[in-house]
Design a protein around this motif. Structure first.
Motif, PDB file in Angstrom:
ATOM      1  N   MET A 119       0.771  -1.140  -0.104  1.00  0.00           N
ATOM      2  CA  MET A 119      -0.522   0.122   0.064  1.00  0.00           C
ATOM      3  C   MET A 119       0.964   1.057  -0.421  1.00  0.00           C
ATOM      4  O   MET A 119       0.658   1.897  -0.338  1.00  0.00           O
ATOM      5  N   ILE A 120       1.849   0.908   1.036  1.00  0.00           N
ATOM      6  CA  ILE A 120       2.825   2.168   0.647  1.00  0.00           C
ATOM      7  C   ILE A 120       3.937   2.604  -0.527  1.00  0.00           C
ATOM      8  O   ILE A 120       3.595   3.611  -1.088  1.00  0.00           O
ATOM      9  N   LEU A 121       4.127   1.376  -1.213  1.00  0.00           N
ATOM     10  CA  LEU A 121       4.407   1.130  -2.706  1.00  0.00           C
ATOM     11  C   LEU A 121       4.201   2.079  -3.420  1.00  0.00           C
ATOM     12  O   LEU A 121       4.507   2.315  -4.970  1.00  0.00           O
ATOM     13  N   SER A 122       2.814   1.697  -3.695  1.00  0.00           N
ATOM     14  CA  SER A 122       2.554   1.620  -4.258  1.00  0.00           C
ATOM     15  C   SER A 122       1.171   2.795  -4.414  1.00  0.00           C
ATOM     16  O   SER A 122       1.076   3.589  -5.874  1.00  0.00           O
ATOM     17  N   GLY A 123       1.576   3.721  -3.501  1.00  0.00           N
ATOM     18  CA  GLY A 123       0.925   5.113  -3.351  1.00  0.00           C
ATOM     19  C   GLY A 123      -0.328   5.398  -2.884  1.00  0.00           C
ATOM     20  O   GLY A 123      -0.638   6.293  -2.046  1.00  0.00           O
ATOM     21  N   ASP A 124      -0.932   4.226  -2.180  1.00  0.00           N
ATOM     22  CA  ASP A 124      -2.174   3.950  -1.389  1.00  0.00           C
ATOM     23  C   ASP A 124      -2.311   4.656  -0.085  1.00  0.00           C
ATOM     24  O   ASP A 124      -3.487   5.518  -0.052  1.00  0.00           O
ATOM     25  N   LEU A 125      -0.935   4.260   0.813  1.00  0.00           N
ATOM     26  CA  LEU A 125      -0.391   5.357   1.992  1.00  0.00           C
ATOM     27  C   LEU A 125       0.649   5.763   1.220  1.00  0.00           C
ATOM     28  O   LEU A 125       1.774   5.500   1.280  1.00  0.00           O
ATOM     29  N   PRO A 126      -0.071   7.347   0.736  1.00  0.00           N
ATOM     30  CA  PRO A 126       0.868   8.860   0.320  1.00  0.00           C
ATOM     31  C   PRO A 126       2.122   8.680   1.884  1.00  0.00           C
ATOM     32  O   PRO A 126       1.480   8.668   2.503  1.00  0.00           O
ATOM     33  N   PRO A 127       2.846   9.323   1.086  1.00  0.00           N
ATOM     34  CA  PRO A 127       3.950  10.459   1.980  1.00  0.00           C
ATOM     35  C   PRO A 127       2.992  11.086   3.484  1.00  0.00           C
ATOM     36  O   PRO A 127       2.411  11.663   2.136  1.00  0.00           O
ATOM     37  N   GLY A 128       3.433  11.007   4.508  1.00  0.00           N
ATOM     38  CA  GLY A 128       2.359  11.922   5.618  1.00  0.00           C
ATOM     39  C   GLY A 128       1.062  11.160   5.771  1.00  0.00           C
ATOM     40  O   GLY A 128       0.812  11.482   6.973  1.00  0.00           O
TER      41      GLY A 128
ATOM     42  N   ALA B 110      11.762   5.749  -9.813  1.00  0.00           N
ATOM     43  CA  ALA B 110      12.855   6.006 -10.816  1.00  0.00           C
ATOM     44  C   ALA B 110      11.577   5.073 -11.937  1.00  0.00           C
ATOM     45  O   ALA B 110      11.916   6.262 -13.010  1.00  0.00           O
ATOM     46  N   GLN B 111      11.298   4.601 -11.604  1.00  0.00           N
ATOM     47  CA  GLN B 111      10.201   3.501 -12.928  1.00  0.00           C
ATOM     48  C   GLN B 111       9.207   5.199 -13.426  1.00  0.00           C
ATOM     49  O   GLN B 111       8.479   5.343 -14.567  1.00  0.00           O
ATOM     50  N   LEU B 112       8.536   5.815 -11.690  1.00  0.00           N
ATOM     51  CA  LEU B 112       7.380   6.700 -12.210  1.00  0.00           C
ATOM     52  C   LEU B 112       7.914   8.005 -13.071  1.00  0.00           C
ATOM     53  O   LEU B 112       7.520   8.559 -14.006  1.00  0.00           O
ATOM     54  N   GLY B 113       8.821   8.318 -12.383  1.00  0.00           N
ATOM     55  CA  GLY B 113       9.713   9.714 -12.953  1.00  0.00           C
ATOM     56  C   GLY B 113      10.536   9.590 -14.028  1.00  0.00           C
ATOM     57  O   GLY B 113      10.384  10.641 -14.840  1.00  0.00           O
ATOM     58  N   VAL B 114      11.194   8.721 -14.430  1.00  0.00           N
ATOM     59  CA  VAL B 114      11.827   8.618 -15.338  1.00  0.00           C
ATOM     60  C   VAL B 114      11.534   7.631 -16.564  1.00  0.00           C
ATOM     61  O   VAL B 114      12.029   6.522 -16.303  1.00  0.00           O
ATOM     62  N   PRO B 115      10.860   7.871 -17.759  1.00  0.00           N
ATOM     63  CA  PRO B 115      10.157   6.266 -18.072  1.00  0.00           C
ATOM     64  C   PRO B 115      11.077   5.736 -18.349  1.00  0.00           C
ATOM     65  O   PRO B 115      11.379   4.323 -18.995  1.00  0.00           O
ATOM     66  N   SER B 116      12.144   6.712 -19.192  1.00  0.00           N
ATOM     67  CA  SER B 116      13.124   5.967 -20.198  1.00  0.00           C
ATOM     68  C   SER B 116      14.335   5.050 -19.269  1.00  0.00           C
ATOM     69  O   SER B 116      14.648   4.137 -19.391  1.00  0.00           O
ATOM     70  N   SER B 117      14.124   5.074 -17.951  1.00  0.00           N
ATOM     71  CA  SER B 117      14.684   3.861 -16.727  1.00  0.00           C
ATOM     72  C   SER B 117      14.262   2.755 -17.230  1.00  0.00           C
ATOM     73  O   SER B 117      15.128   2.074 -17.041  1.00  0.00           O
TER      74      SER B 117
ATOM     75  N   GLN C 216      11.126  -8.565 -18.718  1.00  0.00           N
ATOM     76  CA  GLN C 216      10.798  -7.316 -20.153  1.00  0.00           C
ATOM     77  C   GLN C 216       9.161  -7.511 -20.833  1.00  0.00           C
ATOM     78  O   GLN C 216       9.155  -6.473 -21.336  1.00  0.00           O
ATOM     79  N   GLU C 217       9.049  -8.604 -20.457  1.00  0.00           N
ATOM     80  CA  GLU C 217       7.592  -8.440 -20.863  1.00  0.00           C
ATOM     81  C   GLU C 217       6.537  -7.747 -19.643  1.00  0.00           C
ATOM     82  O   GLU C 217       5.996  -7.423 -20.042  1.00  0.00           O
ATOM     83  N   LEU C 218       7.055  -7.937 -18.955  1.00  0.00           N
ATOM     84  CA  LEU C 218       6.049  -6.802 -17.884  1.00  0.00           C
ATOM     85  C   LEU C 218       7.026  -5.549 -17.631  1.00  0.00           C
ATOM     86  O   LEU C 218       5.909  -4.778 -16.877  1.00  0.00           O
ATOM     87  N   ALA C 219       7.796  -4.785 -17.932  1.00  0.00           N
ATOM     88  CA  ALA C 219       7.837  -3.568 -18.021  1.00  0.00           C
ATOM     89  C   ALA C 219       6.747  -2.787 -18.259  1.00  0.00           C
ATOM     90  O   ALA C 219       6.505  -2.643 -19.768  1.00  0.00           O
ATOM     91  N   GLY C 220       6.873  -1.179 -17.980  1.00  0.00           N
ATOM     92  CA  GLY C 220       6.381  -0.730 -18.268  1.00  0.00           C
ATOM     93  C   GLY C 220       4.812  -0.762 -17.836  1.00  0.00           C
ATOM     94  O   GLY C 220       3.633  -0.065 -18.288  1.00  0.00           O
ATOM     95  N   ASN C 221       4.049  -1.626 -17.287  1.00  0.00           N
ATOM     96  CA  ASN C 221       2.547  -2.196 -18.085  1.00  0.00           C
ATOM     97  C   ASN C 221       2.313  -2.214 -16.254  1.00  0.00           C
ATOM     98  O   ASN C 221       2.865  -1.790 -15.471  1.00  0.00           O
ATOM     99  N   ASP C 222       0.970  -2.517 -15.844  1.00  0.00           N
ATOM    100  CA  ASP C 222       0.443  -2.425 -14.379  1.00  0.00           C
ATOM    101  C   ASP C 222       1.056  -3.953 -13.264  1.00  0.00           C
ATOM    102  O   ASP C 222      -0.064  -3.903 -12.108  1.00  0.00           O
ATOM    103  N   GLN C 223       1.547  -4.581 -13.802  1.00  0.00           N
ATOM    104  CA  GLN C 223       2.214  -5.696 -13.058  1.00  0.00           C
ATOM    105  C   GLN C 223       3.134  -5.688 -12.201  1.00  0.00           C
ATOM    106  O   GLN C 223       4.318  -6.424 -12.533  1.00  0.00           O
ATOM    107  N   LEU C 224       3.686  -4.337 -11.863  1.00  0.00           N
ATOM    108  CA  LEU C 224       5.139  -3.806 -10.912  1.00  0.00           C
ATOM    109  C   LEU C 224       5.025  -4.639 -10.011  1.00  0.00           C
ATOM    110  O   LEU C 224       6.624  -5.255 -10.143  1.00  0.00           O
ATOM    111  N   ASP C 225       4.507  -5.544  -9.554  1.00  0.00           N
ATOM    112  CA  ASP C 225       5.331  -6.280  -8.603  1.00  0.00           C
ATOM    113  C   ASP C 225       5.792  -7.513  -8.900  1.00  0.00           C
ATOM    114  O   ASP C 225       6.585  -8.335  -8.789  1.00  0.00           O
TER     115      ASP C 225
END
Length: 265
Positions: free
Chosen positions: A50-59, A195-202, A147-156
């Protein structure tokens, strides 16, 4: 005759409000302790996601009682989960104060990646000449999956394959060092996600780095493998810092990179 072990046991409202027939051992037995530990780890994993996905944001404020009700568990595993999250640097929790999700910290990031560079270059160098064909095939499969999962919604799923790739690449060191590397890797996951969210080329850059590491390992070249992993880790740290705190000087990351013989990123 004590018939307690033959009787079904119910979970109380404090433990989630569900009625569930179990065959748990009597209180205080090793089996019950192991079950409690597994539950705490499960709760920790759910909160961590929940924290890493942003469901529980900082603060975000975290109340043990409220989160225990929300997840349907008792306060005991929730306390242990909070302790683990605090050790990972994901929450700040002081006695008699409300816990909060910790914001990304440039000093923390710099320290984590400085340590990762030092330990993983050592581990990769030691592993380079001991990998079997089966090990290399496993790394190739993990890389293909990434490589197959890069950039999609299956981050876990991507992160699971990523952990396996790095685990094999560093497997020759002893168990204590493996635990240290795994702990730092877990701690770094939030920064990889940033990095994955802020730098798409990463995504593409990371794939190129992983291919280069696999090739160096195939060639039994510990020096090149160490250079690749050091530059790969430093690049992630520096990319996130450039977005998170461009004024911060990443002394630990750059010093570790210099020690590893890579000059600068």
């Amino acid at each position: 005759m004590d018939r307690r072990s033959d009787m079904p046991k119910e979970r109380s409202p404090e433990n989630g409000g569900d009625t569930q027939v179990t065959s748990e051992p009597p209180s205080g037995t090793p089996g019950q302790a192991a079950g409690g530990r597994r539950l705490a780890l499960d709760v920790h994993g759910r909160l961590r996601d929940m924290i890493l996905s942003g469901d529980l944001p900082p603060g975000s404020a975290l109340l043990q009682a409220e989160m225990a009700r929300k997840l349907g568990v008792s306060r005991t595993p929730m306390r242990e989960a909070f302790r683990l999250l605090q050790e990972e640097g994901l929450i700040d929790a002081q006695p008699d104060q409300r816990a909060r999700v910790r914001a990304a910290d440039p000093e923390d990031l710099d320290g984590v990646y400085g340590a990762r560079i030092m330990l993983e270059t050592l581990a990769v160098s030691m592993t380079a000449k001991s990998l079997t064909a089966e090990d290399l095939e496993g790394m190739a499969e993990a890389l293909k999956r990434m490589q197959e999962l890069a950039g999609n919604d299956q981050l876990d799923e991507w992160h699971a394959a990523h952990k396996e790739f790095h685990r094999v690449a560093t497997q020759a060191v002893g168990p204590q060092l493996q635990r240290m590397i795994a702990s730092l890797s877990e701690h770094a996951e939030r920064y990889i996600r940033l990095a994955q969210l802020g730098v798409p080329s990463s995504w593409a850059r990371a794939h190129t780095d992983h291919e280069a590491l696999l090739e160096a390992l195939r060639l039994n070249d510990p020096e090149e493998a160490a250079r690749v992993i050091a530059r790969h880790l430093a690049r992630t740290a520096l990319n996130v810092l450039a977005d998170l705190a461009p004024e911060y000087e990443p002394a630990a990351t750059r010093t570790a990179l210099g020690i590893a013989g890579n000059g600068h990123s």
